[in-house]
Design a protein around this motif. Structure first.
Motif, mmCIF file in Angstrom:
data_model
loop_
_atom_site.group_PDB
_atom_site.id
_atom_site.type_symbol
_atom_site.label_atom_id
_atom_site.label_comp_id
_atom_site.label_asym_id
_atom_site.label_seq_id
_atom_site.Cartn_x
_atom_site.Cartn_y
_atom_site.Cartn_z
ATOM 1 N N THR A 228 0.876 -1.139 -0.126
ATOM 2 C CA THR A 228 -0.150 0.185 -0.069
ATOM 3 C C THR A 228 1.405 1.410 0.123
ATOM 4 O O THR A 228 1.891 1.509 1.064
ATOM 5 C CB THR A 228 -0.935 0.186 1.041
ATOM 6 N N LYS A 245 -0.551 6.947 1.024
ATOM 7 C CA LYS A 245 -1.127 7.685 0.508
ATOM 8 C C LYS A 245 -2.652 7.701 0.489
ATOM 9 O O LYS A 245 -3.398 6.363 -0.177
ATOM 10 C CB LYS A 245 -0.585 7.709 -0.821
ATOM 11 N N THR A 247 -6.658 7.985 -1.136
ATOM 12 C CA THR A 247 -6.925 7.292 -2.806
ATOM 13 C C THR A 247 -8.652 7.971 -2.766
ATOM 14 O O THR A 247 -9.602 8.092 -4.048
ATOM 15 C CB THR A 247 -7.074 5.819 -2.405
ATOM 16 N N THR A 248 -8.434 8.731 -2.060
ATOM 17 C CA THR A 248 -9.941 9.569 -1.589
ATOM 18 C C THR A 248 -9.576 10.793 -2.394
ATOM 19 O O THR A 248 -8.877 11.688 -1.361
ATOM 20 C CB THR A 248 -10.959 9.459 -1.161
ATOM 21 N N ARG A 279 -5.417 -0.928 3.223
ATOM 22 C CA ARG A 279 -5.969 -0.854 2.088
ATOM 23 C C ARG A 279 -7.182 -0.476 2.047
ATOM 24 O O ARG A 279 -7.552 1.006 2.235
ATOM 25 C CB ARG A 279 -5.649 -1.818 1.178
ATOM 26 N N GLU A 283 -9.043 3.340 1.706
ATOM 27 C CA GLU A 283 -10.089 3.453 0.974
ATOM 28 C C GLU A 283 -12.077 4.172 1.425
ATOM 29 O O GLU A 283 -12.590 4.365 1.042
ATOM 30 C CB GLU A 283 -10.881 2.574 0.251
#
Length: 600
Positions: A228, A245, A247-248, A279, A283
């Motif tokens: 990830t 990092k 992701t949204t 992860r 998310e």
């Protein structure tokens, strides 16, 4: 009686004899070559081995006090064997016969059809099951006597089970039909390959058999496991802190800090994309941080449990808030990490520090009165021997801890691999969870001694003021915040009924969830797997069994249930935070360098 025709699914005895003679000749030279290369090596005796004898002497003494009961049990066993002989004779004559005893449904050792279809192997199987049941029942009965020491009884039961499992007919060439069949088919090549595997494992373990559970060459941390994206944004001598990092486009205001155990490495929570809890958190729009603990050596022998609180959990809290510019956060603790989180919360409560606003505990103990099978390894005699051993090196070697955990599920984590690797001659297949399980970590002597003595042996953490850290008398009853527990129904390391005890200690809003499976598989259970299920109950009665009886079963993973709970407490949406763009610059890419240090 006419001679019975040989089983078409099994080799003829004469052929077996020829193959075994050829194997003996070839294997002798193999072993001689290995010994010449390695020289004589004596594996170090573990503290456990010195503590077993006295327990069995006590058991034998108790059994001899009641010879009538023993004779009655032996007579019952004799009757069972007579029924088995009668049933076997009927089958030899071509008649049907119901088995006297069957393996438990979860017992995978006897899955080969020959254990049922072949009369001889059915007899061997039932003989073993009858004998093992007899032995275990006598051990249990002896422990039921008035005045029997509970700890001694558990120790004897545990090691008796180890002996019974080791003696299973599946573990030997001539009494395992699947191995016997393969031996003739390959003319013994499976056993020669298995011997090579065993010698290689002995070499890797420097004289101690270190059974390979997976193809370790198939995985590389940072390449196809623990992948990830993120960055190390803080580190000290105990940890590296990973910020992942996003992701949204937006994230919840309150960040999340995950405190894994340091008995194993953090990436059990980030194995591969399909089963990564890390992860999953990212998310969900949670700014996620994870501690990657150091794999300590003798230079960190002095590090104490208090150091792991101040230089570990509290240092990570400071760093997370600095990196995000927030005033508070949410936290998760897994196993020993959960024990540390609870201790830290009690310390912070005494200091009127309310920066952690919600806490989640994965399979975590704080009340060690009933610690399960791990309690077998913890008494004064074994602790003294272990402490002496740790003082010589400054740490507990990771492989020693791994062997202890493997013993808790010996059939799955030891004997199944002995059969597959050494008798079948197979190479282990790639399995991310078993790769992680083999990547063991060392434990500082001072910290581990405190943890075993004050928590497991004396159960002081659950006492108000029973433990003092940083000048503060720790009282778990001062914890007052929303708390979420997930424990697992088949946990051998943190029994769920023992983890449930924490629900009666803390104040504030509380939710307890019971997942299916065990300590690892029950936690690492992504929604896509659709396995195991979980139970919930809005009430929290004092008795865990009463909680279960009133609980509602749900299919699939508990992860979405937790995500809904966590996001409701994570605050409003804010722009996504990139690692290294806050007050803490990026040091190196995730998963960092600490996690790549191997105990070997």
């Amino acid at each position: 009686m006419a001679e019975q025709p040989s089983d078409p699914g099994l080799p003829h005895p004469d052929e077996v004899a020829r193959v075994m003679a050829d194997i003996a000749a070839k294997s002798r030279s193999l072993v001689e070559d290995f010994l010449q290369q390695q020289g004589a090596q004596n594996p170090e005796q573990t503290p456990v081995s010195s503590a077993i004898g006295s327990a069995f002497i006590e058991l034998t003494t108790r059994m001899m006090r009641n010879p009538a009961q023993l004779m009655q049990a032996q007579f019952a066993l004799w009757q069972d064997y007579m029924r088995l002989w009668q049933g076997t004779t009927q089958r030899l004559l071509g008649q049907e016969s119901e088995p006297v005893i069957k393996p438990e449904r979860a017992d995978r050792r006897f899955k080969d059809k020959a254990w049922d279809d072949n009369v001889l192997f059915d007899f061997i199987k039932q003989s073993y099951l009858l004998s093992s049941r007899f032995v275990m029942e006598q051990v249990t009965a002896a422990g039921d006597e008035e005045g029997a020491d509970v700890r001694t009884q558990r120790k004897v039961e545990f090691y008796t089970r180890q002996f019974v499992d080791a003696m299973a007919p599946t573990n030997f060439v001539m009494t395992n039909p699947e191995v016997l069949r393969l031996t003739v088919e390959t003319k013994g090549e499976n056993l020669l390959k298995g011997l090579r595997n065993m010698l290689e494992d002995l070499e890797r373990g420097k004289g101690t058999l270190k059974v390979r559970m997976t193809d370790e060459e198939s995985f590389e941390i940072g390449r196809n496991i623990a992948t990830t994206p993120g960055s190390i944004v803080f580190q000290n001598d105990l940890l590296q802190l990973i910020q992942y990092k996003p992701t949204t486009a937006t994230v919840h205001q309150r960040p999340l800090l995950i405190i894994p155990p340091w008995i194993n490495k953090f990436y059990v929570l980030d194995l591969q994309a399909k089963n990564s809890f890390v992860r999953f958190c990212v998310e969900q729009g949670l700014t996620t941080f994870v501690i990657s603990w150091v794999n300590p050596d003798e230079k960190l022998a002095h590090k104490s449990f208090e150091d792991y609180m101040t230089g570990g959990a509290l240092a990570a809290v400071d760093a997370v808030l600095k990196a995000t510019g927030q005033k508070d956060l949410m936290a998760i603790g897994y196993c020993l990490g959960g024990t540390l989180l609870a201790t830290t919360l009690a310390y912070m409560a005494a200091k009127r520090d309310a920066r952690i606003k919600a806490a989640t505990f994965f399979a975590s103990l704080v009340d060690f009165q009933e610690p399960g099978d791990l309690g077998v390894f913890i008494d004064e005699e074994q602790l003294k021997a272990l402490e002496e051993q740790m003082q010589k090196r400054g740490f507990l070697e990771g492989s020693e801890m791994a062997r202890t955990f493997n013993l808790l599920r010996a059939n799955d984590l030891i004997w199944s691999f002995v059969v597959s690797n050494y008798l079948m001659g197979k190479d282990p297949f790639p399995f991310d969870l078993l790769y992680w399980n083999s990547d063991s970590t060392r434990l500082p002597a001072a910290m581990h001694s405190f943890y075993l003595r004050r928590c497991y042996h004396e159960n002081k953490l659950v006492e108000a003021g029973g433990v003092t850290l940083g000048g503060v008398k720790i009282d778990l009853r001062r914890i007052n915040l929303p708390a979420y527990w997930v424990s697992t129904r088949e946990d051998h390391i943190a029994p769920w009924k023992s983890t449930y005890a924490a629900t009666q200690l803390y104040k504030g809003e509380k939710r307890f969830v019971l997942a299916g499976s065990g300590h690892i598989a029950g936690v690492i259970n992504p929604p896509t797997s659709e396995k195991y299920g979980y139970w919930t109950n809005e009430d929290l009665p004092a008795d865990p069994q009463a909680w279960l009886e009133g609980a509602t079963a749900h299919p699939g993973s508990w992860w979405p249930d937790w995500a809904g709970w966590a996001k409701a407490r994570a605050g409003k949406q804010v722009p996504a935070r990139e690692p290294g763009q806050g007050s803490l610059p990026a040091i190196e890419p995730a998963p960092g360098s600490f996690v790549k240090v191997r105990a070997a």
